[in-house]
Design an enzyme around this catalytic site. Sequence first.
Site, short mmCIF file in Angstrom:
data_model
loop_
_atom_site.label_atom_id
_atom_site.label_comp_id
_atom_site.label_asym_id
_atom_site.label_seq_id
_atom_site.Cartn_x
_atom_site.Cartn_y
_atom_site.Cartn_z
N HIS A 203 -3.99 -20.79 -4.46
CA HIS A 203 -4.33 -22.19 -4.19
C HIS A 203 -4.34 -22.48 -2.69
O HIS A 203 -5.28 -23.07 -2.15
CB HIS A 203 -3.29 -23.06 -4.90
CG HIS A 203 -3.60 -24.51 -4.95
ND1 HIS A 203 -3.10 -25.41 -4.02
CD2 HIS A 203 -4.33 -25.25 -5.82
CE1 HIS A 203 -3.51 -26.62 -4.33
NE2 HIS A 203 -4.26 -26.57 -5.41
N ASP B 187 -11.47 -12.29 6.16
CA ASP B 187 -12.25 -13.34 6.83
C ASP B 187 -11.46 -14.07 7.90
O ASP B 187 -12.02 -14.82 8.69
CB ASP B 187 -12.75 -14.37 5.81
CG ASP B 187 -13.84 -13.82 4.90
OD1 ASP B 187 -14.26 -14.54 3.98
OD2 ASP B 187 -14.25 -12.65 5.10
N SER C 118 -7.80 -31.15 -5.35
CA SER C 118 -7.23 -30.18 -4.40
C SER C 118 -8.29 -29.55 -3.53
O SER C 118 -7.99 -29.11 -2.42
CB SER C 118 -6.51 -29.06 -5.14
OG SER C 118 -5.27 -29.48 -5.63
N ALA D 176 -0.65 -39.51 -2.33
CA ALA D 176 -1.94 -40.06 -1.90
C ALA D 176 -2.01 -41.57 -2.06
O ALA D 176 -2.77 -42.24 -1.35
CB ALA D 176 -3.08 -39.41 -2.69
N ASP E 85 1.17 -25.90 1.22
CA ASP E 85 0.69 -25.45 -0.09
C ASP E 85 1.46 -24.21 -0.53
O ASP E 85 2.64 -24.08 -0.24
CB ASP E 85 -0.81 -25.15 0.02
CG ASP E 85 -1.56 -25.37 -1.28
OD1 ASP E 85 -1.33 -24.57 -2.22
OD2 ASP E 85 -2.34 -26.31 -1.36
#
Lengths: 424, 77
Positions: free
Chosen positions: A199, A175, A372, A312, A166
């Site tokens: 993204h 985190d 996404s 996909a 990505d």
Amino acid sequence: MQGPDFSHRALPVDELSLLNESEQGAAKRAALPDRPQYTGRYFAVLRQKPSAGSLNRLFEHQAGLRLASTSDFPGSVTEVERADIDALYYERLGVVLLAGQAGQARLLAEATNQVILQPERIFYVPGAAGEPLPEPLVIPATWGLTATGAAASALTGKGVRVAVLDTGFDAGHADFAGRHLVSKSFVPGEPTTQDYHGHGTHCIGTACGRHHGPRTRYGVAGESEIYVGKIFGRGGASAGGWLLDAIDWAVANQCRVISLSLGAPVLPHQGIDRYYELAGQDALAHNCIIVAAAGNDSSRRDDVIAPVSSPANCASILAVAAVDAQYGVADFSGAAINPHQLIDIAAPGVGVYSSWVSAPDQPAYRTISGTSMATPHVAGVLALLWEKFPNFTAAEIVAELRRLARPLPHLLTSDVGAGLVQAP
Amino acid sequence: MPCNVIITASESPEGGLAALTERLKQEGLQVNRVFRYGVITGTIPAGRLADFQAMKDVAQVQQEPTFQLAPPESFIQ
């Protein structure tokens, strides 16, 4: 006879107080920090509601204990403390508090079997003596983690390598401190894998994020090993060749899952890009499953339904559609318009909260929608499946993924495939 | 203007993938990478796509596709 003692002096445990303690209770008590657990007083729990006068007969005539009732003291507790009594009857509860110690309790036990004796416990506020606070029983999680069952799963993707190809990753996001992270850039002229868009960080959060304290949990496989392949340049553009390179890298690094939240629009009657199909088959042969977004080119409210995007739309790559929190197909989600270019499964893709690229020391989050966002839900679930079944083939993992999926009978297979992805 | 391409080989190219890659190089392909599953990426001179498509053991020659993300502030990603 000793005078009344309704104070709260802590006294050591004696034999009688161990009468009703279970084995489990004893083990827990042994594990507690060294401090008094009992006041030394006793509760006498009455087996049945006493008839008029029978309580007096029992306590005063048989056991020689001066008894009063709470209804005799409508005022304050201090009145009780000054009263010359040995036992206090809580009428509504059917319980008598014995002011004296074991001796009085023994007297009562000898006089009758109509009561159950229990030592009065001391309660402490958790955390007061420095021991850790108990974990909250209900950890808030995103609707997506709840709907997929990931929030309730005991699995974490531990030991499973998940590649997300990505915009890179904000490795400084608080985190993700301490996470196993391997990164590589496939963008010519941009060697850094730092995420300048958001993204990639969002998708990695969904697939691999871990719960932190009271904050809402947003990641499926919180102990997976994160492989970041940067394939989008600063302008948000990528090329097919970079994607093939990155897929090859992930497979060579024994990643079990590759998550592709990307797609190129495909027209009706258009064929697949064969090289992606070959890459997908190669990955499967190396026990790596590629998942990709079905595409956001539909506008269903306008009757525009777009075919599944490339890559996909390849058979060897799982195409993921997006559903919303009411289990409806997302307005933008692609569908199986072209023959053999199918939707495999659906996942939460509307209003998905996850990590975003942050300023230093100020972790950021964002709620966005898209196929996404659905894709990394499936990637995370695949990581859980690989953790659960480390010796399965890729084909067996995919079969299990389909088997576990929750059918959405009110929706079309061409829209949601096997249904809503469910965590093992 | 050179053109980035992705070339897909036929199922069993004569002499194997390496031999095909050689032939493509001779024809003018600047090879970037060869993938074991029968795909070659590289660059060819402008206007010569059809020539490469016509070659023996070449199943498909495609101009390298690009992907474009929605801008960061977009609600649908």
